[in-house]
Design an enzyme around this catalytic site. Structure first.
Site, PDB file in Angstrom:
ATOM      1  N   HIS A   1       6.186   1.883  -5.386  1.00 25.91           N
ATOM      2  CA  HIS A   1       6.883   1.160  -5.659  1.00 25.91           C
ATOM      3  C   HIS A   1       7.806   1.787  -4.221  1.00 25.91           C
ATOM      4  O   HIS A   1       8.541   1.587  -3.555  1.00 25.91           O
ATOM      5  CB  HIS A   1       7.202   1.340  -6.637  1.00 25.91           C
TER       6      HIS A   1
ATOM      7  N   ARG B   1      -0.272  -5.380  -2.658  1.00 20.68           N
ATOM      8  CA  ARG B   1      -1.575  -5.010  -2.415  1.00 20.68           C
ATOM      9  C   ARG B   1      -3.011  -4.835  -1.486  1.00 20.68           C
ATOM     10  O   ARG B   1      -3.106  -5.543  -0.272  1.00 20.68           O
ATOM     11  CB  ARG B   1      -1.985  -4.009  -3.765  1.00 20.68           C
TER      12      ARG B   1
ATOM     13  N   SER C   1       0.876   0.179 -12.174  1.00 20.27           N
ATOM     14  CA  SER C   1       2.162   0.756 -12.930  1.00 20.27           C
ATOM     15  C   SER C   1       0.571   0.861 -14.553  1.00 20.27           C
ATOM     16  O   SER C   1       0.758   1.354 -15.368  1.00 20.27           O
ATOM     17  CB  SER C   1       2.993  -0.374 -13.973  1.00 20.27           C
TER      18      SER C   1
HETATM   19  P1  ADP Z   1       5.958  -6.826 -11.720  1.00 18.42           P
HETATM   20  O1  ADP Z   1       5.045  -7.228 -13.888  1.00 18.42           O
HETATM   21  O2  ADP Z   1       6.857  -8.562 -11.236  1.00 18.42           O
HETATM   22  O3  ADP Z   1       4.612  -7.047 -10.684  1.00 18.42           O
HETATM   23  P2  ADP Z   1       5.284  -4.043 -11.193  1.00 18.42           P
HETATM   24  O4  ADP Z   1       5.996  -2.903 -11.463  1.00 18.42           O
HETATM   25  O5  ADP Z   1       4.045  -4.548 -10.929  1.00 18.42           O
HETATM   26  O6  ADP Z   1       6.374  -5.900 -11.452  1.00 18.42           O
HETATM   27  O7  ADP Z   1       5.518  -4.458  -9.401  1.00 18.42           O
HETATM   28  C1  ADP Z   1       6.885  -5.127  -8.455  1.00 18.42           C
HETATM   29  C2  ADP Z   1       5.930  -4.835  -7.172  1.00 18.42           C
HETATM   30  O8  ADP Z   1       5.953  -3.991  -6.400  1.00 18.42           O
HETATM   31  C3  ADP Z   1       5.234  -6.673  -6.828  1.00 18.42           C
HETATM   32  O9  ADP Z   1       5.815  -6.538  -5.850  1.00 18.42           O
HETATM   33  C4  ADP Z   1       4.469  -5.252  -6.901  1.00 18.42           C
HETATM   34  O10 ADP Z   1       3.023  -6.393  -6.216  1.00 18.42           O
HETATM   35  C5  ADP Z   1       4.296  -3.990  -6.069  1.00 18.42           C
HETATM   36  N1  ADP Z   1       3.536  -3.269  -6.435  1.00 18.42           N
HETATM   37  C6  ADP Z   1       2.743  -2.552  -7.115  1.00 18.42           C
HETATM   38  N2  ADP Z   1       2.053  -1.789  -7.116  1.00 18.42           N
HETATM   39  C7  ADP Z   1       2.166  -1.921  -5.528  1.00 18.42           C
HETATM   40  C8  ADP Z   1       2.500  -0.740  -4.391  1.00 18.42           C
HETATM   41  N3  ADP Z   1       1.060   0.582  -4.834  1.00 18.42           N
HETATM   42  N4  ADP Z   1       2.737  -0.959  -4.028  1.00 18.42           N
HETATM   43  C9  ADP Z   1       3.390  -1.611  -2.886  1.00 18.42           C
HETATM   44  N5  ADP Z   1       3.934  -2.413  -3.559  1.00 18.42           N
HETATM   45  C10 ADP Z   1       3.687  -2.738  -5.560  1.00 18.42           C
END
Ligand code: ADP
Length: 162
Positions: free
Chosen positions: A18, A91, A129
């Site tokens: 993130h 991803r 996460s």
């Molecule tokens: P949500 O529950 O809205 O998917 P997340 O906190 O899991 O929330 O993810 C928020 C954003 O960050 C999403 O667009 C997700 O695809 C992106 N994201 C999560 N992990 C990664 C990563 N390793 N690299 C890039 N983007 C990521």
């Protein structure tokens, strides 16, 4: 016109994948708001306040990045704050369908707001996460996946859970 983008997500908790997106995207806009979503239909490990505080701790070096929390529709938040763009990270291919559906729905709700997808850098492809929480729940090594303060918060939470 101020170019403002929103990066919405659960951030439960924020990890280095993130953070990489936030650092890269913040260079492209005047202001980036990391929007910690608080949806009633999701269960989170950390409260919205804790998730926000953990995000804030990571971002003190980025002066044009703000953190907020919201429980409604992201497009409504974006409109209220005069933001033109919603950022989402991609991803692997598995993220694609979900993000495409979300983006189409958001476009239907408000076609003035564009969703922009940003590819994760290869070293962060597998960061999630959910994975981080799984490792933490078994007392595994989180270094290189999350910051020291997130690591501490995770270990503390799982210790308290017994
Ligand atoms: P949500 O529950 O809205 O998917 P997340 O906190 O899991 O929330 O993810 C928020 C954003 O960050 C999403 O667009 C997700 O695809 C992106 N994201 C999560 N992990 C990664 C990563 N390793 N690299 C890039 N983007 C990521």
């Amino acid at each position: 016109m101020l170019r403002r983008a929103i990066y919405p997500g659960s951030f439960d908790p924020i990890h280095l994948g993130h953070l990489d997106i936030i650092e890269r995207v913040s260079k492209q806009f005047d202001e980036l708001v990391v929007l910690v979503s608080d949806s009633t239909s999701k269960t989170y490990l950390f409260s919205a306040t804790d998730r926000m505080n953990l995000v804030k701790k990571e971002l003190s070096h980025l002066k044009n990045v703000k953190v907020d929390s919201f429980s409604g529709l992201t497009v409504d938040y974006a409109k209220k704050k005069d933001a033109q763009v919603i950022i989402r990270g991609l991803r692997a291919v598995v993220d694609f369908e979900y993000e495409m559906t979300m983006s189409s729905m958001n476009q239907k709700l408000n076609d003035q707001i564009e969703t922009m997808l940003v590819f994760a850098r290869p070293e962060f492809y597998y960061y999630s996460s959910r994975g981080v929480k799984e490792i933490a729940s078994h007392g595994g090594d989180l270094s290189g996946l999350v910051s020291p303060s997130v690591m501490q918060a995770l270990h503390q939470t799982f210790r308290n859970k017994g």
